[in-house]
Design a protein around this motif. Structure first.
Motif, short mmCIF file in Angstrom:
data_model
loop_
_atom_site.label_atom_id
_atom_site.label_comp_id
_atom_site.label_asym_id
_atom_site.label_seq_id
_atom_site.Cartn_x
_atom_site.Cartn_y
_atom_site.Cartn_z
N SER A 74 50.46 -9.66 37.20
CA SER A 74 49.04 -9.62 36.84
C SER A 74 48.78 -8.84 35.56
CB SER A 74 48.22 -8.98 37.98
OG SER A 74 48.36 -9.69 39.18
N TYR A 75 47.61 -9.14 34.97
CA TYR A 75 47.15 -8.45 33.76
C TYR A 75 45.69 -8.07 33.95
CZ TYR A 75 45.83 -7.78 28.84
OH TYR A 75 45.36 -7.26 27.65
N GLN A 76 45.37 -6.80 33.66
CA GLN A 76 44.01 -6.31 33.79
C GLN A 76 43.26 -6.53 32.49
OE1 GLN A 76 43.12 -5.25 36.83
NE2 GLN A 76 41.00 -5.24 36.13
N SER A 127 50.73 -12.43 25.19
CA SER A 127 50.61 -13.83 24.76
C SER A 127 50.73 -14.77 25.96
CB SER A 127 51.70 -14.16 23.74
OG SER A 127 51.52 -13.42 22.56
N PHE A 128 51.61 -14.42 26.89
CA PHE A 128 51.76 -15.26 28.07
C PHE A 128 50.48 -15.27 28.90
CE2 PHE A 128 52.64 -15.38 32.66
CZ PHE A 128 53.08 -16.69 32.76
N MET A 129 49.91 -14.08 29.14
CA MET A 129 48.69 -14.02 29.95
C MET A 129 47.54 -14.75 29.26
SD MET A 129 49.23 -12.68 32.82
CE MET A 129 50.39 -11.65 33.74
N ASP A 130 47.44 -14.65 27.94
CA ASP A 130 46.41 -15.40 27.21
C ASP A 130 46.59 -16.90 27.41
OD1 ASP A 130 45.31 -13.06 26.24
OD2 ASP A 130 46.30 -13.17 24.29
N SER A 131 47.84 -17.34 27.50
CA SER A 131 48.11 -18.77 27.65
C SER A 131 47.72 -19.31 29.03
CB SER A 131 49.60 -19.06 27.40
OG SER A 131 50.40 -18.67 28.52
N ILE A 135 43.82 -11.51 35.63
CA ILE A 135 44.46 -12.80 35.79
C ILE A 135 45.86 -12.57 36.37
CG2 ILE A 135 45.39 -12.89 33.42
CD1 ILE A 135 44.67 -15.96 33.56
N SER A 136 46.23 -13.44 37.31
CA SER A 136 47.49 -13.26 38.03
C SER A 136 48.21 -14.58 38.16
CB SER A 136 47.23 -12.70 39.44
OG SER A 136 46.52 -11.48 39.40
#
Length: 271
Positions: free
Chosen positions: A35-37, A123-127, A82-83
């Motif tokens: 996950s990303y906060q 970059s991965f989480m943005d994608s 996002i997770s």
């Protein structure tokens, strides 16, 4: 808007968005989660430890965990995270294709961990954001590719995760008494407690009554009420603040059970 938005768990990619209020609760994490906060603060309590994640933080949650959480939007802002969920069938396929396997003893560290992240993780989480729209039908093959990408990034940023991601063993039989005294405040079904202690439901009930000399349901209610009594009387906590924390679903049921056990409503202990 005050209600959460999510793309649903039919997809391995989940987006959470909460406006203007805290949200707290608990959940069982059956699969690994990366996950990303994006904004706001997430507090996670595992029973053993508490973890705080702020905007910009990356985290990894090991599968088969009981968790309590509080999602806090920033002042005047929005809670967003996002997770991506990494399920066992996908990881088994990944291990075959790329030749990965657990190479050491089963992992014994923290179930929830902060990751260093960096540009690659960001970059991965943005994608993932285009995958979160409820009006889009994303092919399953693309979702699996994103899961594979997540695994590769995790292995690059924290190589020791290999021993977690590719450990496909189920929970073994553990000390039931110690487990229950640690996790009684989680409001989950008995079959979940049984699974996490490495037992069938029938064996769990038999072992439980042998150890505690009462049924699981009776013991759980008594133990939760004892904890509530301590928190209210000794720590000055309000009944409305503790009933969810110690495993009750609603305040009225908690108050009724408390009065039945102690002869007075919990409000009489306050002050």
């Amino acid at each position: 808007m005050s209600e959460p938005k999510t793309n649903g768990r039919s997809s391995p990619i989940a987006y959470s968005c909460y406006f203007n209020r805290n949200r707290e609760g608990e959940q069982f994490a059956p699969e690994h989660v990366f996950s990303y906060q994006l904004s706001g603060t997430l507090l996670i309590n595992t029973g053993d430890s508490e973890h705080v994640f702020n905007e910009g933080d990356f985290r990894f949650i090991k599968r088969n965990q009981l968790l309590k959480f509080v999602k806090q939007p920033p002042v005047g802002g929005v809670f967003k995270s996002i997770s991506i969920y990494l399920d066992q069938p996908m990881l088994r396929d990944f291990s075959i294709v790329y030749g990965y396997k657990a190479i050491e003893e089963p992992f014994r560290g923290e179930a929830v961990m902060r990751l260093n992240g960096g540009a690659l993780c960001k970059s991965f989480m943005d994608s993932l954001m285009p995958y979160t729209g409820s009006d889009q039908a994303i092919p399953q093959q693309l979702q699996v590719l994103k899961q594979h990408e997540a695994v590769m990034i995790l292995l690059q940023s924290k190589p020791e995760l290999q021993n977690i991601l590719f450990d496909f063993t189920e929970p073994g039989k553990i000390d039931l008494e110690a487990f229950m005294n640690k996790n009684f405040h989680f409001n989950v079904q008995l079959k979940r407690f049984a699974y996490l202690t490495g037992r069938s439901l029938a064996t769990f009930k038999r072992d439980f009554e042998h150890i505690f000399h009462t049924s699981p349901s009776k013991w759980l209610q008594q133990r939760r009420l004892q904890e509530a009594h301590y928190l209210i009387k000794e720590k000055g906590r309000a009944p409305s603040d503790v009933y969810l924390e110690i495993g009750f679903e609603d305040l009225s049921h908690f108050s009724f059970a408390f009065k039945k056990m102690y002869g007075m409503p919990p409000s009489k202990l306050v002050g």
